[in-house]
Design a protein around this motif. Structure first.
Motif, PDB file in Angstrom:
ATOM      1  N   GLY A   1       0.785  -1.229   0.000  1.00 59.23           N
ATOM      2  CA  GLY A   1       0.000   0.000   0.000  1.00 59.23           C
ATOM      3  C   GLY A   1       0.824   1.289   0.000  1.00 59.23           C
ATOM      4  O   GLY A   1       0.394   2.296  -0.561  1.00 59.23           O
TER       5      GLY A   1
ATOM      6  N   ASP B   1       1.173   2.721  -3.399  1.00 61.16           N
ATOM      7  CA  ASP B   1      -0.032   3.379  -3.912  1.00 61.16           C
ATOM      8  C   ASP B   1      -0.138   4.798  -3.355  1.00 61.16           C
ATOM      9  O   ASP B   1      -0.449   5.739  -4.082  1.00 61.16           O
TER      10      ASP B   1
ATOM     11  N   ASN C   1       2.766   0.568   8.356  1.00 61.23           N
ATOM     12  CA  ASN C   1       2.573  -0.746   8.964  1.00 61.23           C
ATOM     13  C   ASN C   1       3.561  -0.918  10.114  1.00 61.23           C
ATOM     14  O   ASN C   1       4.771  -0.937   9.888  1.00 61.23           O
TER      15      ASN C   1
ATOM     16  N   TRP D   1      -7.886   3.276 -10.709  1.00 60.83           N
ATOM     17  CA  TRP D   1      -8.918   2.339 -10.240  1.00 60.83           C
ATOM     18  C   TRP D   1     -10.306   2.838 -10.605  1.00 60.83           C
ATOM     19  O   TRP D   1     -10.966   3.497  -9.804  1.00 60.83           O
TER      20      TRP D   1
ATOM     21  N   ARG E   1      -0.720  -9.632   0.353  1.00 58.96           N
ATOM     22  CA  ARG E   1       0.557 -10.246   0.718  1.00 58.96           C
ATOM     23  C   ARG E   1       0.211 -11.463   1.573  1.00 58.96           C
ATOM     24  O   ARG E   1      -0.684 -11.399   2.416  1.00 58.96           O
TER      25      ARG E   1
ATOM     26  N   LEU F   1      -4.983 -14.109  -5.062  1.00 55.11           N
ATOM     27  CA  LEU F   1      -3.777 -13.628  -5.731  1.00 55.11           C
ATOM     28  C   LEU F   1      -2.844 -13.116  -4.650  1.00 55.11           C
ATOM     29  O   LEU F   1      -3.217 -12.241  -3.865  1.00 55.11           O
TER      30      LEU F   1
ATOM     31  N   PHE G   1       2.779 -11.709  -8.219  1.00 53.44           N
ATOM     32  CA  PHE G   1       2.367 -10.313  -8.115  1.00 53.44           C
ATOM     33  C   PHE G   1       1.964  -9.882  -9.501  1.00 53.44           C
ATOM     34  O   PHE G   1       2.771  -9.876 -10.417  1.00 53.44           O
ATOM     35  N   ASP G   2       0.697  -9.585  -9.702  1.00 50.76           N
ATOM     36  CA  ASP G   2       0.197  -9.414 -11.052  1.00 50.76           C
ATOM     37  C   ASP G   2      -0.877  -8.310 -11.061  1.00 50.76           C
ATOM     38  O   ASP G   2      -2.032  -8.536 -10.701  1.00 50.76           O
ATOM     39  N   ALA G   3      -0.441  -7.112 -11.480  1.00 50.00           N
ATOM     40  CA  ALA G   3      -1.341  -5.950 -11.398  1.00 50.00           C
ATOM     41  C   ALA G   3      -2.572  -6.108 -12.292  1.00 50.00           C
ATOM     42  O   ALA G   3      -3.672  -5.700 -11.903  1.00 50.00           O
TER      43      ALA G   3
ATOM     44  N   ALA H   1      -4.975  -8.539 -10.765  1.00 45.30           N
ATOM     45  CA  ALA H   1      -5.629  -7.880  -9.616  1.00 45.30           C
ATOM     46  C   ALA H   1      -6.848  -7.105 -10.105  1.00 45.30           C
ATOM     47  O   ALA H   1      -7.932  -7.190  -9.519  1.00 45.30           O
TER      48      ALA H   1
ATOM     49  N   MET I   1     -11.116  -9.575   3.440  1.00 46.42           N
ATOM     50  CA  MET I   1      -9.936  -9.094   4.170  1.00 46.42           C
ATOM     51  C   MET I   1     -10.085  -9.476   5.646  1.00 46.42           C
ATOM     52  O   MET I   1     -10.540  -8.674   6.460  1.00 46.42           O
TER      53      MET I   1
ATOM     54  N   GLY J   1      -7.511  -2.551  -0.449  1.00 47.23           N
ATOM     55  CA  GLY J   1      -8.345  -3.512  -1.172  1.00 47.23           C
ATOM     56  C   GLY J   1      -9.827  -3.211  -1.040  1.00 47.23           C
ATOM     57  O   GLY J   1     -10.577  -3.270  -2.014  1.00 47.23           O
TER      58      GLY J   1
HETATM   59  P1  ADP Z   1      -0.509  -3.839   2.356  1.00 46.42           P
HETATM   60  O1  ADP Z   1       0.058  -2.462   2.138  1.00 46.42           O
HETATM   61  O2  ADP Z   1      -0.508  -4.272   3.795  1.00 46.42           O
HETATM   62  O3  ADP Z   1       0.088  -4.859   1.464  1.00 46.42           O
HETATM   63  P2  ADP Z   1      -3.003  -2.721   1.322  1.00 46.42           P
HETATM   64  O4  ADP Z   1      -4.394  -3.287   1.246  1.00 46.42           O
HETATM   65  O5  ADP Z   1      -2.863  -1.396   1.974  1.00 46.42           O
HETATM   66  O6  ADP Z   1      -2.077  -3.821   1.992  1.00 46.42           O
HETATM   67  O7  ADP Z   1      -2.417  -2.585  -0.160  1.00 46.42           O
HETATM   68  C1  ADP Z   1      -2.168  -3.678  -0.940  1.00 46.42           C
HETATM   69  C2  ADP Z   1      -2.102  -3.210  -2.376  1.00 46.42           C
HETATM   70  O8  ADP Z   1      -1.289  -4.132  -3.101  1.00 46.42           O
HETATM   71  C3  ADP Z   1      -3.452  -3.218  -3.060  1.00 46.42           C
HETATM   72  O9  ADP Z   1      -3.426  -2.226  -4.074  1.00 46.42           O
HETATM   73  C4  ADP Z   1      -3.499  -4.629  -3.668  1.00 46.42           C
HETATM   74  O10 ADP Z   1      -4.357  -4.688  -4.773  1.00 46.42           O
HETATM   75  C5  ADP Z   1      -2.055  -4.815  -4.070  1.00 46.42           C
HETATM   76  N1  ADP Z   1      -1.570  -6.208  -4.111  1.00 46.42           N
HETATM   77  C6  ADP Z   1      -1.256  -6.997  -3.050  1.00 46.42           C
HETATM   78  N2  ADP Z   1      -0.815  -8.200  -3.464  1.00 46.42           N
HETATM   79  C7  ADP Z   1      -0.846  -8.180  -4.820  1.00 46.42           C
HETATM   80  C8  ADP Z   1      -0.503  -9.135  -5.846  1.00 46.42           C
HETATM   81  N3  ADP Z   1      -0.048 -10.344  -5.534  1.00 46.42           N
HETATM   82  N4  ADP Z   1      -0.651  -8.775  -7.138  1.00 46.42           N
HETATM   83  C9  ADP Z   1      -1.120  -7.537  -7.452  1.00 46.42           C
HETATM   84  N5  ADP Z   1      -1.455  -6.593  -6.542  1.00 46.42           N
HETATM   85  C10 ADP Z   1      -1.321  -6.895  -5.238  1.00 46.42           C
END
Ligand code: ADP
Length: 464
Positions: A18, A21, A146, A235, A282, A309, A337-339, A342, A354, A364
């Motif tokens: 996160g 982002d 975190n 998004w 994660r 994912l 890890f695959d945007a 996602a 969650m 998320g």
């Molecule tokens: P954290 O920062 O604790 O990982 P958040 O919910 O704040 O959790 O943010 C996670 C971000 O990462 C979200 O945008 C989520 O879609 C993305 N994400 C997490 N794991 C993956 C993955 N394996 N592939 C693509 N996007 C991921």
């Protein structure tokens, strides 16, 4: 106001969670309301540098260091094992900030650091550059995304940070005989911030404080919480180029096309009436996999499908692969890890789960809102601030919420969600409602500006 935003990850250049982002969107929003904000980030191997944060006029600068960053495939670790020289790597990154700013001839009013990787910058400002007139009017803000990541290293490494041994004390960097770089932020920042109001309170408790709750309680008046926004340029199901069928609240019925694609992609039976629960995360203890594994049999009995994912701890990779073997028609497992996948999950799933043990903000659920995907969450941190339990009588609430950290409570919430899913007169209005919630960065960016003013106030600057 001049702000340098320092982060070890920034979308779209480098991301593990996160923080990336936030770093990719908050600066854009600050720029949008007239501030001179710039971003500073290490240049990892895969990065092709650009002058501006894409889609904006926010200048972005890359710290180049072949050995520490330019040759690294990953950000912090490979296959769950940290790079052994992380302290050296991020100390070098942090040490480069002040010479860089001087060379640029641009002295910020606020230095905004994020998580342990950039925390040392704040100690440098307040200890090494304390008497440097150039930075006399520069305030420091430290955001923790975190508390689970303290940046802990053996005490012998302290000299490599460039700080002297007098920082090895509980009121500075020492943490139970080791050093914790996050303390450089918590001890020295003018104000401390985290990514939701509930989490700002939680980190001051023993349960969520990871051993730093005492320090945070002592600084309680300087601890704030601002919930993250999301970047609707990225998004948005109405414009998202990575999903098969674009849709909006007015064309919600098109969402089903994404669901069918998602089922196909995961080798699951393509059935419209089978609810699909998405999970993108994660694979870490924090995210609730222990209670999920206990609830799984019960969830499967509800005739639904789950698509996961994620990457992370090996034990969860193994657990998910085992689930896939046991329930091949019910679960899709994607250990990467695959945007773009996602985006397909956000768009195609009916629900988004969650079950976090703790969750500073959580993105998320906010992304799910926009895609009409109903969140099923545990009441903690930012999840508690943004998702309230759905009340079928009044229509209040944004999702399905459970409080007790247990498989039983999770299963009960999933059951309620599935029951509601089958009642279209309740489900569709709920989808339409959450799609129209506004979690854009605009409101949060204004709150950050107030926070920066508070930080400046702390160093005696009343107005800019
Ligand atoms: P954290 O920062 O604790 O990982 P958040 O919910 O704040 O959790 O943010 C996670 C971000 O990462 C979200 O945008 C989520 O879609 C993305 N994400 C997490 N794991 C993956 C993955 N394996 N592939 C693509 N996007 C991921």
């Amino acid at each position: 106001m001049k702000i340098i935003f320092i982060s070890s990850e920034v979308v779209p250049f480098a991301k593990t969670g996160g923080l990336a982002d936030v770093a990719g969107s908050l600066p854009k929003a600050l720029k949008g309301i007239g501030h001179d904000v710039r971003v500073y980030l290490p240049r990892y191997k895969k990065i092709k540098p650009e002058k501006f944060l894409p889609g904006s006029k926010v200048p972005i600068y890359f710290f180049e260091h072949e050995k520490y960053f330019g040759s690294r495939e990953e950000l912090y670790q490979v296959k769950g094992v940290d790079y052994p020289d992380n302290l050296e790597r991020f100390s070098a990154f942090c040490q480069s900030v002040f010479p860089f700013l001087k060379k640029l001839g641009w002295i910020p009013d606020v230095i905004h650091c994020n998580d342990w990787q950039s925390a040392l910058v704040i100690a440098y400002l307040k200890v090494i550059y304390k008497d440097d007139l150039l930075f006399k009017r520069t305030a420091a803000v430290y955001s923790i995304h975190n508390m689970g990541y303290l940046g802990m290293f053996p005490k012998e490494k302290l000299p490599l940070t460039g700080l002297s041994w007098d920082q090895f004390k509980p009121e500075a960097l020492e943490f139970w005989g080791n050093i914790a770089l996050t303390k450089a932020g918590f001890v020295y920042a003018d104000v401390i911030n985290t990514v939701s109001e509930t989490y700002a309170q939680e980190i001051q408790t023993k349960e969520f404080g990871h051993g730093l709750d005492g320090l945070l309680r002592a600084r309680s008046a300087d601890v704030f919480g601002i919930v993250n926004g999301i970047d609707y340029d990225i998004w948005n199901p109405a414009t998202d180029k990575n999903i098969p069928k674009r849709f909006s609240p007015a064309t919600l019925s098109l969402k089903i096309g994404n669901k069918i694609e998602l089922q196909k992609h995961n080798g699951l039976p393509q059935k419209k009436e089978t609810p699909v629960i998405g999970l993108i995360t994660r694979l870490a203890d924090q995210k609730g996999f222990d209670i999920l594994s206990g609830a799984l049999q019960g969830i499967m009995d509800e005739h639904c499908q789950i698509v996961v994912l994620g990457v992370g701890d090996k034990k969860y990779h193994d657990l998910l692969l085992k689930m896939k073997r046991n329930y091949p028609d019910h679960i899709g497992v994607n250990l990467s890890f695959d945007a773009s996948l996602a985006e397909l999950i956000y768009a195609g799933a009916d629900m988004f789960m969650m079950p976090s043990r703790y969750e500073p903000c959580g993105l998320g659920q906010l992304i799910s809102f926009k895609y009409g995907t109903i969140p099923v969450v545990r009441k903690t941190g930012g999840l508690a601030d943004t998702v309230h339990d759905f009340n079928s009588r009044t229509g209040e609430g944004e999702g399905f919420v459970f409080e007790e950290y247990s498989s039983r409570a999770l299963l009960a919430a999933v059951k309620r969600a599935i029951e509601t899913f089958h009642k279209k007169t309740l489900w569709k209005p709920l989808q339409e409602k959450i799609m129209q919630l506004d979690y854009s960065w605009d409101a949060s960016a204004k709150k950050y500006v107030s926070l920066y003013m508070k930080a400046l106030g702390k160093i005696g600057i009343a107005a800019l």
